[in-house]
Each structure stands twice: as structure tokens, then as C-alpha cells.
Scaffold this motif. Structure first.
Motif, PDB file in Angstrom:
ATOM      1  N   GLU A 188     -29.345  89.847  88.552  1.00 32.30           N
ATOM      2  CA  GLU A 188     -28.921  89.071  89.849  1.00 32.30           C
ATOM      3  C   GLU A 188     -30.476  89.227  90.449  1.00 32.30           C
ATOM      4  O   GLU A 188     -31.149  90.357  90.606  1.00 32.30           O
ATOM      5  CB  GLU A 188     -27.885  89.727  90.536  1.00 32.30           C
ATOM      6  CG  GLU A 188     -27.538  88.910  91.726  1.00 32.30           C
ATOM      7  CD  GLU A 188     -26.226  89.927  92.588  1.00 32.30           C
ATOM      8  OE1 GLU A 188     -25.982  89.209  93.602  1.00 32.30           O
ATOM      9  OE2 GLU A 188     -25.857  90.827  92.106  1.00 32.30           O
ATOM     10  N   PRO A 189     -30.649  88.074  91.115  1.00 30.93           N
ATOM     11  CA  PRO A 189     -31.852  88.003  92.006  1.00 30.93           C
ATOM     12  C   PRO A 189     -31.867  89.097  93.056  1.00 30.93           C
ATOM     13  O   PRO A 189     -30.625  89.359  93.712  1.00 30.93           O
ATOM     14  CB  PRO A 189     -31.592  86.572  92.658  1.00 30.93           C
ATOM     15  CG  PRO A 189     -30.737  85.712  91.617  1.00 30.93           C
ATOM     16  CD  PRO A 189     -29.927  86.806  91.117  1.00 30.93           C
ATOM     17  N   PRO A 190     -33.013  89.779  93.278  1.00 31.28           N
ATOM     18  CA  PRO A 190     -33.085  90.964  94.056  1.00 31.28           C
ATOM     19  C   PRO A 190     -32.715  90.544  95.379  1.00 31.28           C
ATOM     20  O   PRO A 190     -32.037  91.405  96.017  1.00 31.28           O
ATOM     21  CB  PRO A 190     -34.573  91.270  94.068  1.00 31.28           C
ATOM     22  CG  PRO A 190     -34.877  90.944  92.745  1.00 31.28           C
ATOM     23  CD  PRO A 190     -34.134  89.655  92.384  1.00 31.28           C
ATOM     24  N   PRO A 191     -33.014  89.504  96.108  1.00 31.76           N
ATOM     25  CA  PRO A 191     -32.724  89.159  97.710  1.00 31.76           C
ATOM     26  C   PRO A 191     -31.049  89.732  97.964  1.00 31.76           C
ATOM     27  O   PRO A 191     -30.683  90.317  98.692  1.00 31.76           O
ATOM     28  CB  PRO A 191     -33.196  87.910  98.050  1.00 31.76           C
ATOM     29  CG  PRO A 191     -34.404  88.160  97.075  1.00 31.76           C
ATOM     30  CD  PRO A 191     -33.740  88.527  95.730  1.00 31.76           C
ATOM     31  N   PRO A 192     -30.282  88.836  97.346  1.00 27.52           N
ATOM     32  CA  PRO A 192     -28.984  88.884  97.388  1.00 27.52           C
ATOM     33  C   PRO A 192     -28.192  90.561  96.791  1.00 27.52           C
ATOM     34  O   PRO A 192     -27.438  91.053  97.402  1.00 27.52           O
ATOM     35  CB  PRO A 192     -28.092  87.948  96.909  1.00 27.52           C
ATOM     36  CG  PRO A 192     -29.023  87.324  95.952  1.00 27.52           C
ATOM     37  CD  PRO A 192     -30.667  87.785  96.532  1.00 27.52           C
ATOM     38  N   SER A 193     -28.437  90.699  95.694  1.00 24.33           N
ATOM     39  CA  SER A 193     -28.273  91.974  95.170  1.00 24.33           C
ATOM     40  C   SER A 193     -28.726  93.136  95.935  1.00 24.33           C
ATOM     41  O   SER A 193     -27.677  94.015  96.148  1.00 24.33           O
ATOM     42  CB  SER A 193     -28.900  91.974  93.587  1.00 24.33           C
ATOM     43  OG  SER A 193     -28.597  93.330  93.193  1.00 24.33           O
ATOM     44  N   VAL A 194     -29.923  93.167  96.501  1.00 28.44           N
ATOM     45  CA  VAL A 194     -30.394  94.382  97.163  1.00 28.44           C
ATOM     46  C   VAL A 194     -29.828  94.581  98.306  1.00 28.44           C
ATOM     47  O   VAL A 194     -29.303  95.371  98.956  1.00 28.44           O
ATOM     48  CB  VAL A 194     -31.710  94.436  97.168  1.00 28.44           C
ATOM     49  CG1 VAL A 194     -32.441  95.504  98.005  1.00 28.44           C
ATOM     50  CG2 VAL A 194     -32.677  94.759  95.787  1.00 28.44           C
ATOM     51  N   THR A 195     -29.792  93.479  99.156  1.00 30.83           N
ATOM     52  CA  THR A 195     -29.456  93.333 100.545  1.00 30.83           C
ATOM     53  C   THR A 195     -27.889  93.808 100.725  1.00 30.83           C
ATOM     54  O   THR A 195     -27.467  94.509 101.236  1.00 30.83           O
ATOM     55  CB  THR A 195     -29.482  92.278 101.321  1.00 30.83           C
ATOM     56  OG1 THR A 195     -28.963  91.052 100.537  1.00 30.83           O
ATOM     57  CG2 THR A 195     -31.088  91.863 101.579  1.00 30.83           C
ATOM     58  N   ARG A 196     -27.102  93.136  99.541  1.00 29.94           N
ATOM     59  CA  ARG A 196     -25.615  93.374  99.396  1.00 29.94           C
ATOM     60  C   ARG A 196     -25.288  95.067  99.314  1.00 29.94           C
ATOM     61  O   ARG A 196     -24.514  95.600  99.896  1.00 29.94           O
ATOM     62  CB  ARG A 196     -25.057  92.619  98.520  1.00 29.94           C
ATOM     63  CG  ARG A 196     -23.500  92.616  98.324  1.00 29.94           C
ATOM     64  CD  ARG A 196     -22.795  91.949  97.298  1.00 29.94           C
ATOM     65  NE  ARG A 196     -23.204  92.401  95.886  1.00 29.94           N
ATOM     66  CZ  ARG A 196     -23.911  91.929  95.048  1.00 29.94           C
ATOM     67  NH1 ARG A 196     -24.517  90.506  95.789  1.00 29.94           N
ATOM     68  NH2 ARG A 196     -24.380  92.098  93.970  1.00 29.94           N
TER      69      ARG A 196
END
Length: 433
Positions: free
Chosen positions: A261-269
Motif C-alpha cells: 500500500e502506498p506509504p502516505p495513506p498506510s503510514v498515516t492511518r
């Protein structure tokens, strides 16, 4: 969910029970906990604004006027919000060292909720003025729920001052640097870009939050192409990471897909869950600031190293193995990775850089590596429970091998880089006053 036998599931449940007992023992004896289970069911003002910050940095707008809107650095931008929240809380409640800023506004009697809201809102408004539909109503509603009076007034003034200070601290952070056109390498071992513009090239130009410089913990060079260490890693990825691999199990492929999963949405979530892991606002603010400052500096340091070494990806290495002067590697011009390879250099592995930093920040905060927490993926639509930060790091690393994106030495170097960054951050910042 990771497949486990009934015996493994029972073992996991026993560890969870031990974690609860460990926390209870810690509370009564004052000793360091032996195990911690992270619950995420205690929403607070920190989790509220973390959610708004995540939505803001991931939002799009028709107009982009600030460097943050024009060239996103998602983790740095959320880190700025978390630093502002932490500074505002510490100014009122004390207990921990401030981070870079000491506000002069009166703190005695100020509302923590108002201060945190004003701090987070002020940073978001300055960085993302054209995404105000995400945060303006959230701010208005949060403030409307706070009774009018001196506490609210003092909190808003304090938070606003903190926000302005953080914005000044991070102004002209380097992300707007003009980058020359990227030229792909042609020599053996050099990165070949999939298109003229590889991603995150601006990360090495972004000034760190805490590190003295982004090359401070740059790992040693990867193994020489003609070495045995290189050949061993080469052959492991060739056998396990190719689209036609017969040695990779279905579970190994599932692990690889989980982490795509792309890091921006995965990591922030996923990181956002830690904000609601405690009802104590000061603890929540400190934990999130530690995680995000460590993460931001680790990912920037990781890309500094990536573009310094400019190492080729497995697909190019395997397709061109006849040029590496190593008798233990074999060319396979038709080899392809089972999962898409991100368009940036191979060494070190970014997923391992960030997992290493997150794990070390958690270890520092909780005082133990035995931390149980969950992580999910919208790619596989599953949730994994990690029992200990080493399990989390191992999963992130092995995923890149089985996906055909990295060599093992890259994941090892990345994890070590992330850990060293987080150690530096947590040992010098966010400590008790």
C-alpha cells in the motif's frame, strides 16, 4: 490476517494476557514493563487532530500555493503538527522537555484542549491554506465545545504562538530546492530510473528535525558486485522474488502484498492509532511527536543514502548479471519482480528504514521491545498483529525480498539506519524535565 495454527494463536493469546499482567505489575511496582499491548480505544484531543492532519496532508486542492502543497513531504508535515501539539501540551502540563520552542504566552490555567487545537490548526492553516475545508470546520467545532472563559482564551493564545513558532522553525525546509534532471546510470550497479523523474528526490534536501545532518548515520556502502555477500543476496531475491518463482509460498506473497500500500495513506492511518492508545494527553502528545520526528528524519536520511549510493534494483541487477564480474550470479534477461518496484534507488530499503525508526521510538517510549500492536493494509484488506517490534521489522524487511524489490543487505542496512535515527531523537529529545 497472518495465518497461524491453533497452537500459535493460543500462544499469542497467552502473550497478550502476559502483557496485561506486565502492565499491572509496572503500575504497582514502578519497574519497567516486560510487555505492552497497545490498545487504540481512548480518543483524545491528540488523536482528534492527528486524524485531521492526516486527512489534510492527503487531500488535494485545485490551487497549490505553498511549498507543502506543491511538493508534499507527508511525514514531515504531520511531524510539524505533532511537534506543535507536544510543545503546547508540555508548556501547560510540564514534565517533559520542550522541543525547540519555548512559548512566552501564559500557560497557567490554560485549556489544554484549546491550546492543542490552536497549535494544530495554526500549523495546518499555514502549510495548507488551500485545504481549509478539511480542518476549518473541525477547528470551529472543537473550540465551540470548550466553555468560553479565560482558560479557553489562554489556550488559544498559547497554541497560536506555538504554531507560529513551528512554522518559522520549518520555513524554507529545503523541499523547494531546484533539482537538475535525473540521469540514469549506465555502469554495472547503478540505478536505472523507470522514467525521467524518480520519486522523493527532494527528500535529501529537507532539513532534519533533530539530526545534525541527514548523512549522520549513512550506512556503509553495499557489498561489492563481485563479492560473495552480493551473490548470496542476489540469488535469494532472484529465487524468491520473481514473478515465476516456484519457491515462494502463498503466505510469503501475501506478506509482500500486505506491504505494498502506498506509504502516505498506510503510514498515516496506522501510526494514527497510537494517538488513541492512552487517555493521558501528555503521553499521547509525546508518543506521537517521538514517532513522527523519528520517522521524518529516518525517511529523509534513508533517501539521502539512496541517492548517494544510487544502487540498481534487483530487476536490473538480474537482467544484467553478465556485467557484474561475479561468477556466482547468473543473468536472466526475462526475470521480473512479482510486484512493482518503486522508482527510486535500491539501497537502503525505505520500508526497513521506517519500520526500524517506528519500532525504536516505541521501544523508547514504552521501555520494552515487547510491544503488541496492529497494522492493516488496504491492498490485502487484512490486519496483522505484531508481537514485538522485531517481528514488525522482520515482516517489513522480508516483504521487500519476496516482492522482488530489494536485496537482504538493503533491508538490514535500512533497519539499522532507522533504529539509529530514532535512538538519537529519543535520547536527546522528549525526555523528562
Amino acid at each position: 490476517m497472518k495465518s497461524r495454527s491453533n497452537l500459535q494463536q493460543a500462544f499469542a493469546r497467552s502473550l497478550l494476557a502476559a502483557a496485561v499482567l506486565g502492565l499491572s505489575a509496572c503500575a504497582t511496582t514502578g519497574s519497567a514493563p516486560t510487555a505492552v499491548t497497545v490498545a487504540t480505544n481512548q480518543p483524545n484531543v491528540v488523536s482528534y487532530w492527528n486524524d485531521i492532519a492526516n486527512k489534510t496532508v492527503l487531500a488535494t486542492a485545485k490551487v497549490s500555493t505553498t511549498p507543502e502543497e506543491q511538493r508534499p513531504a507527508f511525514f514531515h508535515d504531520v511531524a510539524s503538527v505533532q511537534v506543535a501539539i507536544y510543545v503546547a501540551v508540555v508548556a501547560i502540563e510540564g514534565g517533559y522537555k520542550p522541543f525547540a520552542i519555548k512559548p512566552g504566552a501564559p500557560a497557567a490555567g490554560a485549556s489544554v484542549d484549546a491550546a492543542v487545537s490552536a497549535a494544530a490548526y495554526g500549523v495546518l492553516k499555514a502549510l495548507f491554506p488551500n485545504r481549509n475545508e478539511v480542518y476549518q470546520a473541525a477547528y470551529d467545532q472543537r473550540l465551540a465545545a470548550i466553555p468560553n472563559g479565560q482558560a479557553k482564551t489562554l489556550g488559544i493564545a498559547l497554541g497560536s504562538e506555538v504554531a507560529a513558532g513551528v512554522v518559522r522553525l520549518r520555513a524554507n525546509d529545503g523541499r523547494s530546492v531546484a533539482l537538475p534532471p535525473f540521469v540514469s546510470g549506465t555502469a554495472p550497479g547503478q540505478f536505472r530510473s523507470a522514467n525521467p523523474t524518480p520519486i522523493f528526490r527532494h527528500f535529501p534536501a529537507i532539513k532534519p528535525f533533530a539530526l545534525a545532518s541527514l548523512d549522520q548515520f549513512r550506512p556503509a556502502a553495499p557489498p561489492a558486485l563481485n563479492s560473495g555477500a552480493y551473490a548470496a543476496a542476489f540469488n535469494e531475491t532472484r529465487v524468491l522474488g520473481g514473478v515465476d518463482s516456484t519457491r515462494r509460498s502463498a503466505e510469503q506473497l501475501e506478506t509482500a502484498r500486505f506491504h505494498t500500500e502506498p506509504p502516505p495513506p498506510s503510514v498515516t492511518r496506522n501510526l494514527g492509532r497510537f494517538a488513541s492508545s492512552t487517555a493521558n494527553v501528555a503521553d499521547a502528545a509525546r508518543l506521537m511527536a517521538m514517532i513522527y520526528v523519528s520517522f521524518a528524519d529516518a525517511i529523509a536520511a534513508c533517501f539521502e543514502a539512496k541517492y548517494h549510493y544510487n544502487s540498481w534494483r534487483p530487476v536490473d541487477a538480474i537482467n544484467r548479471a553478465d556485467t557484474d564480474d561475479n561468477d556466482a550470479t547468473q543473468i536472466d534477461a526475462a526475470w521480473k519482480p512479482v510486484l512493482p518496484t518503486p522508482n527510486h534507488p535500491e539501497y537502503p530499503a525505505a520500508h526497513s528504514c521506517t519500520s526500524g525508526s517506528v519500532g525504536e521510538a516505541l521501544r523508547s517510549f514504552y521501555g520494552t521491545p515487547n510491544i503488541t500492536f496492529t497494522w492493516d493494509s488496504t491492498v490485502t484488506k487484512t490486519t496483522r498483529t505484531y508481537i514485538g517490534i522485531e517481528e514488525f521489522n522482520a515482516d517489513a524487511g522480508i516483504a521487500r525480498l519476496h516482492g522482488g524489490m530489494h536485496f537482504r543487505f538493503s533491508t538490514v542496512a535500512g533497519e539499522e539506519l532507522g533504529k539509529r535515527v530514532a535512538q538519537w531523537v529519543t535520547e536527546r529529545h522528549f525526555g523528562r524535565q
